[in-house]
Motif scaffolding. Structure first.
Motif, PDB file in Angstrom:
ATOM      1  N   ASP A   1       0.723  -1.246   0.081  1.00 34.11           N
ATOM      2  CA  ASP A   1       0.001   0.009  -0.110  1.00 34.11           C
ATOM      3  C   ASP A   1       0.608   1.162   0.252  1.00 34.11           C
ATOM      4  O   ASP A   1       0.461   2.408   0.601  1.00 34.11           O
ATOM      5  CB  ASP A   1      -0.949  -0.117   1.060  1.00 34.11           C
ATOM      6  N   VAL A   2       1.921   1.266  -0.527  1.00 30.69           N
ATOM      7  CA  VAL A   2       2.584   2.269  -0.871  1.00 30.69           C
ATOM      8  C   VAL A   2       1.847   3.700  -1.544  1.00 30.69           C
ATOM      9  O   VAL A   2       1.509   3.507  -2.572  1.00 30.69           O
ATOM     10  CB  VAL A   2       3.947   2.236  -1.616  1.00 30.69           C
ATOM     11  N   VAL A   3       2.119   4.741  -0.781  1.00 25.13           N
ATOM     12  CA  VAL A   3       1.198   5.834  -1.415  1.00 25.13           C
ATOM     13  C   VAL A   3       1.894   7.207  -1.872  1.00 25.13           C
ATOM     14  O   VAL A   3       1.740   8.085  -2.494  1.00 25.13           O
ATOM     15  CB  VAL A   3       0.202   6.473  -0.489  1.00 25.13           C
ATOM     16  N   ALA A   4       3.544   7.098  -1.379  1.00 24.97           N
ATOM     17  CA  ALA A   4       4.251   8.085  -1.814  1.00 24.97           C
ATOM     18  C   ALA A   4       5.805   7.522  -1.833  1.00 24.97           C
ATOM     19  O   ALA A   4       6.064   6.818  -1.101  1.00 24.97           O
ATOM     20  CB  ALA A   4       4.411   9.179  -0.992  1.00 24.97           C
ATOM     21  N   ILE A   5       6.714   8.152  -2.959  1.00 24.52           N
ATOM     22  CA  ILE A   5       8.078   7.852  -3.170  1.00 24.52           C
ATOM     23  C   ILE A   5       8.861   8.840  -3.011  1.00 24.52           C
ATOM     24  O   ILE A   5       8.458   9.892  -3.940  1.00 24.52           O
ATOM     25  CB  ILE A   5       8.235   6.680  -4.126  1.00 24.52           C
ATOM     26  N   ASP A   6       9.660   9.114  -2.200  1.00 27.31           N
ATOM     27  CA  ASP A   6      10.553  10.710  -2.034  1.00 27.31           C
ATOM     28  C   ASP A   6      12.019  10.019  -2.115  1.00 27.31           C
ATOM     29  O   ASP A   6      12.342   9.709  -1.015  1.00 27.31           O
ATOM     30  CB  ASP A   6      10.106  11.540  -1.195  1.00 27.31           C
ATOM     31  N   GLY A   7      12.476  10.184  -3.240  1.00 28.89           N
ATOM     32  CA  GLY A   7      13.952   9.597  -3.026  1.00 28.89           C
ATOM     33  C   GLY A   7      14.084   8.076  -2.734  1.00 28.89           C
ATOM     34  O   GLY A   7      13.332   7.552  -3.642  1.00 28.89           O
ATOM     35  N   SER A   8      14.781   7.747  -1.526  1.00 31.47           N
ATOM     36  CA  SER A   8      14.685   6.483  -1.207  1.00 31.47           C
ATOM     37  C   SER A   8      13.529   6.171  -0.254  1.00 31.47           C
ATOM     38  O   SER A   8      13.485   4.910   0.373  1.00 31.47           O
ATOM     39  CB  SER A   8      16.207   6.043  -1.053  1.00 31.47           C
ATOM     40  N   THR A   9      12.784   7.306   0.272  1.00 34.16           N
ATOM     41  CA  THR A   9      11.881   6.965   1.075  1.00 34.16           C
ATOM     42  C   THR A   9      10.517   6.428   0.609  1.00 34.16           C
ATOM     43  O   THR A   9      10.079   7.108  -0.276  1.00 34.16           O
ATOM     44  CB  THR A   9      11.876   8.078   2.061  1.00 34.16           C
ATOM     45  N   LEU A  10       9.934   5.521   1.086  1.00 32.80           N
ATOM     46  CA  LEU A  10       8.547   4.900   0.798  1.00 32.80           C
ATOM     47  C   LEU A  10       7.700   5.273   1.720  1.00 32.80           C
ATOM     48  O   LEU A  10       7.947   5.046   3.034  1.00 32.80           O
ATOM     49  CB  LEU A  10       8.521   3.430   0.801  1.00 32.80           C
ATOM     50  N   THR A  11       6.386   5.738   1.601  1.00 35.45           N
ATOM     51  CA  THR A  11       5.336   6.075   2.560  1.00 35.45           C
ATOM     52  C   THR A  11       4.187   5.267   2.415  1.00 35.45           C
ATOM     53  O   THR A  11       3.643   5.041   1.486  1.00 35.45           O
ATOM     54  CB  THR A  11       5.059   7.523   2.408  1.00 35.45           C
ATOM     55  N   GLN A  12       3.981   4.525   3.581  1.00 33.30           N
ATOM     56  CA  GLN A  12       2.576   3.705   3.500  1.00 33.30           C
ATOM     57  C   GLN A  12       2.002   3.934   4.773  1.00 33.30           C
ATOM     58  O   GLN A  12       2.061   4.411   5.767  1.00 33.30           O
ATOM     59  CB  GLN A  12       3.273   2.057   3.605  1.00 33.30           C
ATOM     60  N   PRO A  13       0.371   3.681   4.531  1.00 34.87           N
ATOM     61  CA  PRO A  13      -0.576   4.129   5.794  1.00 34.87           C
ATOM     62  C   PRO A  13      -0.474   2.812   6.580  1.00 34.87           C
ATOM     63  O   PRO A  13      -0.193   1.600   6.086  1.00 34.87           O
ATOM     64  CB  PRO A  13      -1.993   4.044   5.168  1.00 34.87           C
ATOM     65  N   ILE A  14      -0.545   3.181   7.996  1.00 30.66           N
ATOM     66  CA  ILE A  14      -0.775   2.152   9.061  1.00 30.66           C
ATOM     67  C   ILE A  14      -1.611   2.525   9.881  1.00 30.66           C
ATOM     68  O   ILE A  14      -2.366   3.552   9.839  1.00 30.66           O
ATOM     69  CB  ILE A  14       0.694   1.978   9.793  1.00 30.66           C
ATOM     70  N   PHE A  15      -2.282   1.498  10.582  1.00 31.12           N
ATOM     71  CA  PHE A  15      -3.487   1.640  11.368  1.00 31.12           C
ATOM     72  C   PHE A  15      -4.786   2.281  10.408  1.00 31.12           C
ATOM     73  O   PHE A  15      -5.472   3.043  10.636  1.00 31.12           O
ATOM     74  CB  PHE A  15      -3.391   2.628  12.591  1.00 31.12           C
ATOM     75  N   SER A  16      -4.840   1.498   9.058  1.00 33.24           N
ATOM     76  CA  SER A  16      -5.727   1.950   8.296  1.00 33.24           C
ATOM     77  C   SER A  16      -5.764   3.475   7.969  1.00 33.24           C
ATOM     78  O   SER A  16      -6.647   4.259   7.814  1.00 33.24           O
ATOM     79  CB  SER A  16      -7.171   1.716   8.604  1.00 33.24           C
ATOM     80  N   GLY A  17      -4.453   4.198   7.734  1.00 33.73           N
ATOM     81  CA  GLY A  17      -4.280   5.580   7.357  1.00 33.73           C
ATOM     82  C   GLY A  17      -4.336   6.539   8.721  1.00 33.73           C
ATOM     83  O   GLY A  17      -4.451   7.834   8.397  1.00 33.73           O
ATOM     84  N   LYS A  18      -4.629   6.136   9.894  1.00 30.58           N
ATOM     85  CA  LYS A  18      -4.483   6.930  11.044  1.00 30.58           C
ATOM     86  C   LYS A  18      -3.095   7.455  11.416  1.00 30.58           C
ATOM     87  O   LYS A  18      -2.755   8.504  12.088  1.00 30.58           O
ATOM     88  CB  LYS A  18      -4.978   6.291  12.376  1.00 30.58           C
ATOM     89  N   ALA A  19      -2.210   6.867  10.660  1.00 29.96           N
ATOM     90  CA  ALA A  19      -0.769   7.349  10.991  1.00 29.96           C
ATOM     91  C   ALA A  19      -0.105   6.961   9.610  1.00 29.96           C
ATOM     92  O   ALA A  19      -0.649   5.987   8.844  1.00 29.96           O
ATOM     93  CB  ALA A  19      -0.089   6.838  12.070  1.00 29.96           C
TER      94      ALA A  19
END
Lengths: 310, 248
Positions: free
Chosen positions: A112-130
């Motif tokens: 469920d990756v929602v953003a890629i910034d350079g080598s950093t991947l962002t994924q929602p945890i706790f169903s997007g609460k964080a």
């Protein structure tokens, strides 16, 4: 920089449009990916080869691809796909295949990756609460949530290689059961209208269905509605213990906005809330809130939409 | 008679507010529960035992505070409860988690593993298919129907064009969605038995982590919206959706 590989998303043998978003995500990781198409038609391979930012295309052809079978797909795709960072769609089967492929290669899977910034991947945890921000320390399989990366456009045409690669299937589909209704699935829809317990009776969901028909939308429901009424199936449930959706427009009717519901729909591009209780938490998250009973608001909404959309 | 395993996980209650403090989520004040889909997996495991006999073992991965979800499973009626852990572990990635759980499944010689379709904390859904791959077993994910047969099971899984009634020979890993069964509640006798039950603790060999968690951050906040009083404002909202938002 290691190679990137995209597993094209297919639906009933046809290429799914999210594939162009997967290529975009692979480009964000720094390279023009090798795109693997599991069990494809020639037209799907040609369509992928036309996408901008694609390095090369491998059409993986085999009997095992006639229906989805996790074990055989993972084996066949593993053989066709080079090592590197593998990008799949965060669809039901995409996440399943991603997990199998990563396990097969003894590498991590990041869903469920929602953003890629350079080598950093962002994924929602706790169903997007964080949100969780991570850096990979080697090859991995990642799945990308639909509607979060801009689709790539048309390119100059990449080379297509066909590989015959099948594997023994471990599960046997005995029968396809048609869905109880032909309505669009909330997980697939770009517009969703959902009802909560404020709809008072499941028969009143007919009013939501008429508006959904006018909009080409899917009908969803809150957990309270699904748990209260047997007529509202779990397949309609949006929320942390239902489906997580990311549509352009989400219309919540008679839904108070419990945390677990918000977790499933908060990333919708636009949220409209209709609720008679002005204090309902859903209004804090709505772009447009209408304090009204559904009985008063829905007939006007329906006639306005029909006037506008024909 | 089948040797049945069920994987359960301790997670924050889905109604819990999740706060980020510094660069990590602060879970010190949340209520902890068994992950909701795991309750369906547990029910499926119990149904399997009732249909064909055998032994049900609940397995979790985590520190001693995770014993509670095992006791909850014991109160429902599982036979054995196992926790996989090593005090040197923290923040395991998917590869490590699956290796640890796979080693426990092998240890008890299970022939079928039930788990929830995803855990309420990560929402990833990687564990079931990942464990199946490491065991070289069949798997079915997100099942919404389950029947027991002489040589295997029949499940219903959602597919693109409807739902697929699918036969699977064991051994297999089955991840469960909500809706095909109603999880039973523990009775007083079960709760008393669970109090006295011993948790077996297993160690496992795991690889290095393939990811580094840099930070946790709160979700992006939307700009505040507009609220209108009364249904007479519906036309204005429809116009805004058409002209400002461009979504209809």
């Amino acid at each position: 920089m290691s190679e990137t590989v995209v597993i094209a998303e297919t639906k009933q043998g046809m290429l799914h449009s999210v594939t162009a978003e997967l290529v975009s995500a692979a480009n964000a990781l720094g390279s023009a990916p090798t795109v693997i198409i599991p069990g494809t038609s020639d037209s799907a391979a040609a369509a992928v080869a036309e996408l901008a930012g694609v390095g090369r295309v491998i059409a993986c052809v085999g009997d095992c691809f006639s229906t989805y079978d996790a074990a055989s797909w993972a084996k066949a795709v593993d053989t066709c796909a080079p090592a590197g960072i593998v990008v799949c769609a965060a669809s039901q089967n995409g996440k399943d295949l991603a997990s199998r492929l990563a396990a097969r290669r003894s590498i991590s899977v990041v869903q469920d990756v929602v953003a890629i910034d350079g080598s950093t991947l962002t994924q929602p945890i706790f169903s997007g609460k964080a949100m969780q921000n991570i850096v990979l320390s080697g090859d991995a399989v990642i799945s990308i949530r639909a509607n979060t990366f801009a689709a790539v456009g048309e390119g100059d045409g990449a080379e297509v290689t066909v590989m015959n690669q099948s594997a023994d299937i471990a599960t046997a589909v005995r029968e396809m059961i048609a869905k109880a209704n032909e309505r669009l699935d909330v997980a697939e829809a770009d517009i969703i209208i959902s009802g909560g317990r404020g709809m008072q009776d499941p028969v009143n969901f007919v009013d939501l269905e008429r508006i959904a028909d006018a909009l080409g939308a899917a009908v969803g429901a809150s957990r309270a509605a699904v748990d209260t009424w047997d007529e509202i199936p779990h397949s309609m449930q949006v929320g942390q213990t239902g489906k997580t959706v990311n549509p352009s427009l989400y219309i919540a009717v008679g839904i108070s906005g419990a945390i677990q519901h918000l977790a499933g729909m908060r990333t919708s591009k636009y949220i409209v809330a209709i609720n008679k209780d002005a204090e309902a938490p859903i209004f804090k998250h709505a772009d447009y809130g209408i304090v009204s009973t559904w009985e008063e608001a829905l007939p006007i909404l329906e006639s306005e939409l029909k006037a506008l959309l024909g | 008679m089948p040797n049945i395993a069920v994987l359960v996980k301790r997670v924050p209650d889905t109604n819990a507010q999740i706060l980020v403090s510094g660069d990590r989520v602060d879970l010190s004040n949340v209520k902890w529960v068994m992950s909701p889909y795991d309750e369906y997996a547990l029910e499926a495991a119990m149904m399997h035992k009732e249909a064909q006999g055998g032994v049900v073992t609940a397995i979790t991965l985590g520190a001693p505070e995770c014993d509670k979800v095992l006791k909850d499973a014991k109160a429902i009626g599982v036979d054995r409860i196992i926790r996989v852990w090593d005090d040197s572990w923290s923040e395991l990635d998917s590869n490590q988690t699956q290796m640890a759980l796979t080693s426990a499944v092998k240890e008890i010689s299970a022939e079928v593993v039930y788990c929830g379709k995803s855990a309420a904390d990560t929402g990833a859904g990687s564990t079931g298919p990942g464990v199946a791959e490491r065991l070289d077993w069949a798997s079915a994910s997100n099942i919404i129907g389950l029947e027991f047969e002489d040589s295997g099971i029949e499940v219903i899984v959602p597919a693109a064009s409807g739902n697929a009634r699918t036969g699977i020979s064991l051994p297999a890993v089955v991840s469960c969605d909500k809706g095909f069964c109603k999880p039973r509640k523990p009775n007083v006798k079960g709760i008393m038995m669970a109090k006295r039950a011993q948790v077996e603790v297993l160690a496992a060999e795991i690889p290095a982590s393939g990811i580094n968690i840099v930070s946790h951050t709160p979700p992006p906040q939307k700009a505040p919206g507009q609220t209108f009083d009364g249904a007479t404002n519906v036309p204005a909202v429809v116009a805004a959706l058409r002209n400002d938002a461009n979504v209809i």
